[in-house]
Design an enzyme around this catalytic site. Structure first.
Site, mmCIF file in Angstrom:
data_model
loop_
_atom_site.group_PDB
_atom_site.id
_atom_site.type_symbol
_atom_site.label_atom_id
_atom_site.label_comp_id
_atom_site.label_asym_id
_atom_site.label_seq_id
_atom_site.Cartn_x
_atom_site.Cartn_y
_atom_site.Cartn_z
ATOM 1 N N LYS A 267 2.542 -9.110 2.137
ATOM 2 C CA LYS A 267 1.387 -10.134 1.889
ATOM 3 C C LYS A 267 1.598 -11.223 1.052
ATOM 4 O O LYS A 267 0.981 -12.411 1.301
ATOM 5 C CB LYS A 267 0.290 -8.900 1.386
ATOM 6 C CG LYS A 267 -0.061 -8.129 1.995
ATOM 7 C CD LYS A 267 -1.118 -7.032 1.345
ATOM 8 C CE LYS A 267 -1.070 -5.455 2.131
ATOM 9 N NZ LYS A 267 -2.052 -4.690 1.441
ATOM 10 N N SER B 19 -0.770 -7.375 -3.227
ATOM 11 C CA SER B 19 -0.734 -6.133 -3.747
ATOM 12 C C SER B 19 -0.917 -5.060 -2.807
ATOM 13 O O SER B 19 -1.613 -5.181 -1.762
ATOM 14 C CB SER B 19 -1.687 -5.930 -5.016
ATOM 15 O OG SER B 19 -3.006 -6.349 -4.339
ATOM 16 N N ASP B 20 -0.730 -4.070 -3.195
ATOM 17 C CA ASP B 20 -1.033 -2.833 -2.209
ATOM 18 C C ASP B 20 -0.960 -1.614 -3.086
ATOM 19 O O ASP B 20 -0.309 -1.261 -4.074
ATOM 20 C CB ASP B 20 0.247 -2.438 -0.999
ATOM 21 C CG ASP B 20 -0.412 -1.986 -0.073
ATOM 22 O OD1 ASP B 20 -1.039 -2.404 0.771
ATOM 23 O OD2 ASP B 20 -0.258 -0.638 -0.139
ATOM 24 N N SER B 21 -1.805 -0.341 -2.611
ATOM 25 C CA SER B 21 -1.610 0.921 -3.446
ATOM 26 C C SER B 21 -1.755 1.989 -2.518
ATOM 27 O O SER B 21 -2.372 1.759 -1.255
ATOM 28 C CB SER B 21 -3.100 1.240 -4.270
ATOM 29 O OG SER B 21 -3.030 0.141 -5.396
ATOM 30 N N ALA C 261 1.380 -1.721 -6.272
ATOM 31 C CA ALA C 261 2.450 -2.633 -6.159
ATOM 32 C C ALA C 261 1.823 -4.005 -6.567
ATOM 33 O O ALA C 261 1.050 -4.228 -5.682
ATOM 34 C CB ALA C 261 3.435 -2.746 -5.465
#
Length: 130
Positions: free
Chosen positions: A55, A71-73, A109
């Site tokens: 991203k 970001s990512d979860s 992250a």
């Protein structure tokens, strides 16, 4: 100078706003499903990190001189199953049933990119109980 958030997630925009960080939000339009498929069997923290980087890099390519936060979860069950975002209410109910009474990890992250390359990253997991 403001950063660019490579997302239009309500929770991420709320966190940056609450922290007083000046930013603009721009979705990355990244093919998350293809990346997850390519990383089948990888550790969830590596998948979250790769998604955050994807991203950040996609948006950084459009704004090379700016700092871009991707970001990512991921919600990860104890058996290693990664739960994707629920598609609808029925899927959300299934997620809650699968997590109910059990521990799971929320792996998050964040990657900052500048000039089309990552310059900072962090991955962390929180142990949760529903």
């Amino acid at each position: 100078m403001s950063i660019i958030l490579a997302s239009q997630s309500a929770s991420r925009t709320a966190m940056l706003s609450a922290a007083g960080v000046p930013f603009t939000a721009e979705p990355a339009h990244a093919d998350e499903a293809a990346l997850k498929a390519a990383m089948t069997g990888a550790a969830p923290r590596d998948v979250a990190d790769a998604l955050a980087e994807l991203k950040a890099l996609k948006v950084s390519a459009r704004h090379p001189s700016r700092l871009v936060l991707g970001s990512d979860s991921l919600a990860v069950l104890d058996d290693g199953t990664i739960l994707d975002k629920p598609r609808d209410r029925d899927d959300a109910r299934d997620h809650l049933i699968r997590m109910s009474g059990k521990r799971h990890d929320l792996v998050s992250a964040a990657v900052i990119a500048e000039n089309g390359r990552p310059v900072w990253r962090h991955v962390e997991a929180a142990r949760m109980f529903v």
